[in-house]
Write a protein that holds these residues in place. Structure first.
Motif, PDB file in Angstrom:
ATOM      1  N   LEU A   1      -4.306  10.752 -15.173  1.00  0.00           N
ATOM      2  CA  LEU A   1      -3.214   9.925 -14.663  1.00  0.00           C
ATOM      3  C   LEU A   1      -2.424  10.649 -13.572  1.00  0.00           C
ATOM      4  CD1 LEU A   1      -1.883   8.211 -17.907  1.00  0.00           C
ATOM      5  CD2 LEU A   1      -3.086   7.136 -16.002  1.00  0.00           C
ATOM      6  N   VAL A   2      -2.188  11.936 -13.762  1.00  0.00           N
ATOM      7  CA  VAL A   2      -1.484  12.711 -12.740  1.00  0.00           C
ATOM      8  C   VAL A   2      -2.294  12.719 -11.450  1.00  0.00           C
ATOM      9  CG1 VAL A   2      -0.797  15.062 -12.085  1.00  0.00           C
ATOM     10  CG2 VAL A   2      -0.164  14.150 -14.326  1.00  0.00           C
ATOM     11  N   LEU A   3      -3.583  12.934 -11.568  1.00  0.00           N
ATOM     12  CA  LEU A   3      -4.462  12.941 -10.403  1.00  0.00           C
ATOM     13  C   LEU A   3      -4.462  11.578  -9.713  1.00  0.00           C
ATOM     14  CD1 LEU A   3      -6.498  14.624  -8.793  1.00  0.00           C
ATOM     15  CD2 LEU A   3      -8.250  13.835 -10.363  1.00  0.00           C
ATOM     16  N   PHE A   4      -4.573  10.524 -10.497  1.00  0.00           N
ATOM     17  CA  PHE A   4      -4.578   9.159  -9.944  1.00  0.00           C
ATOM     18  C   PHE A   4      -3.275   8.857  -9.219  1.00  0.00           C
ATOM     19  CE2 PHE A   4      -3.434   4.684 -10.479  1.00  0.00           C
ATOM     20  CZ  PHE A   4      -4.474   4.081  -9.802  1.00  0.00           C
ATOM     21  N   PHE A   5      -2.151   9.148  -9.862  1.00  0.00           N
ATOM     22  CA  PHE A   5      -0.867   8.815  -9.251  1.00  0.00           C
ATOM     23  C   PHE A   5      -0.570   9.696  -8.035  1.00  0.00           C
ATOM     24  CE2 PHE A   5       0.112   6.779 -13.411  1.00  0.00           C
ATOM     25  CZ  PHE A   5       0.241   5.500 -12.899  1.00  0.00           C
ATOM     26  N   LEU A   6      -1.065  10.911  -8.026  1.00  0.00           N
ATOM     27  CA  LEU A   6      -0.894  11.744  -6.838  1.00  0.00           C
ATOM     28  C   LEU A   6      -1.622  11.137  -5.646  1.00  0.00           C
ATOM     29  CD1 LEU A   6      -0.071  14.652  -5.586  1.00  0.00           C
ATOM     30  CD2 LEU A   6      -2.517  15.047  -5.845  1.00  0.00           C
ATOM     31  N   VAL A   7      -2.867  10.754  -5.847  1.00  0.00           N
ATOM     32  CA  VAL A   7      -3.667  10.227  -4.749  1.00  0.00           C
ATOM     33  C   VAL A   7      -3.168   8.847  -4.325  1.00  0.00           C
ATOM     34  CG1 VAL A   7      -5.980   9.462  -4.092  1.00  0.00           C
ATOM     35  CG2 VAL A   7      -5.688  11.587  -5.358  1.00  0.00           C
ATOM     36  N   VAL A   8      -3.049   7.927  -5.262  1.00  0.00           N
ATOM     37  CA  VAL A   8      -2.639   6.566  -4.925  1.00  0.00           C
ATOM     38  C   VAL A   8      -1.180   6.530  -4.489  1.00  0.00           C
ATOM     39  CG1 VAL A   8      -2.364   4.230  -5.831  1.00  0.00           C
ATOM     40  CG2 VAL A   8      -4.387   5.545  -6.395  1.00  0.00           C
ATOM     41  N   GLY A   9      -0.328   7.293  -5.159  1.00  0.00           N
ATOM     42  CA  GLY A   9       1.074   7.346  -4.765  1.00  0.00           C
ATOM     43  C   GLY A   9       1.255   7.948  -3.385  1.00  0.00           C
ATOM     44  N   GLY A  10       0.514   8.994  -3.095  1.00  0.00           N
ATOM     45  CA  GLY A  10       0.584   9.602  -1.776  1.00  0.00           C
ATOM     46  C   GLY A  10       0.127   8.654  -0.683  1.00  0.00           C
TER      47      GLY A  10
ATOM     48  N   ALA B   1       2.465   9.450   2.525  1.00  0.00           N
ATOM     49  CA  ALA B   1       2.469  10.912   2.600  1.00  0.00           C
ATOM     50  C   ALA B   1       1.093  11.443   2.992  1.00  0.00           C
ATOM     51  CB  ALA B   1       2.888  11.506   1.261  1.00  0.00           C
ATOM     52  N   PHE B   2       0.029  10.685   2.655  1.00  0.00           N
ATOM     53  CA  PHE B   2      -1.339  11.104   2.923  1.00  0.00           C
ATOM     54  C   PHE B   2      -2.070  10.037   3.720  1.00  0.00           C
ATOM     55  CE2 PHE B   2      -1.147  12.974  -1.585  1.00  0.00           C
ATOM     56  CZ  PHE B   2      -0.730  14.202  -1.137  1.00  0.00           C
ATOM     57  N   THR B   3      -2.981  10.470   4.559  1.00  0.00           N
ATOM     58  CA  THR B   3      -3.999   9.568   5.077  1.00  0.00           C
ATOM     59  C   THR B   3      -5.096   9.508   4.014  1.00  0.00           C
ATOM     60  OG1 THR B   3      -5.250  11.329   6.153  1.00  0.00           O
ATOM     61  CG2 THR B   3      -3.494  10.284   7.451  1.00  0.00           C
ATOM     62  N   PRO B   4      -6.026   8.568   4.090  1.00  0.00           N
ATOM     63  CA  PRO B   4      -7.091   8.534   3.081  1.00  0.00           C
ATOM     64  C   PRO B   4      -7.890   9.837   2.996  1.00  0.00           C
ATOM     65  CG  PRO B   4      -7.027   6.460   4.244  1.00  0.00           C
ATOM     66  CD  PRO B   4      -6.052   7.364   4.939  1.00  0.00           C
ATOM     67  N   THR B   5      -8.143  10.463   4.118  1.00  0.00           N
ATOM     68  CA  THR B   5      -8.886  11.727   4.097  1.00  0.00           C
ATOM     69  C   THR B   5      -8.070  12.823   3.421  1.00  0.00           C
ATOM     70  OG1 THR B   5      -9.988  11.097   6.134  1.00  0.00           O
ATOM     71  CG2 THR B   5     -10.061  13.427   5.531  1.00  0.00           C
TER      72      THR B   5
END
Length: 82
Positions: A11-20, A25-29
């Motif tokens: 869940l932490v990993l998912f929310f970091l990527v999707v939340g970012g 905060a993040f581009t897809p790459t």
């Protein structure tokens, strides 16, 4: 109850990527890179990721990538003759 720590990490990993991605905060790459770095860090911290397992994962990834590349190259050649 033993699976809950693994669920929390996922869940932490998912929310970091999707939340970012969601907040910009993040581009897809960059989100993919951040997710992979966090997954490697989690594996190292849990001491479940050894050098042998990492090498095997990298080899399998290269193998699948080569298969996909060959499929695309074959489809391109096949498309030329249609």
């Amino acid at each position: 109850m033993r699976t809950l720590p693994g669920l929390l990490e996922a869940l932490v990993l998912f929310f970091l990527v999707v939340g970012g991605l969601s907040v910009g905060a993040f581009t897809p790459t960059e989100a993919g890179a951040a997710g992979s770095v966090l997954a490697l860090a989690m594996g190292a911290l849990r001491r479940g990721l050894t050098a042998r397992k990492l090498a095997k994962a990298v080899f399998e990834t290269m193998n699948v990538s080569a298969m996909i590349f060959l499929l695309l190259a074959g489809a391109g050649c096949y498309g030329k003759f249609l």
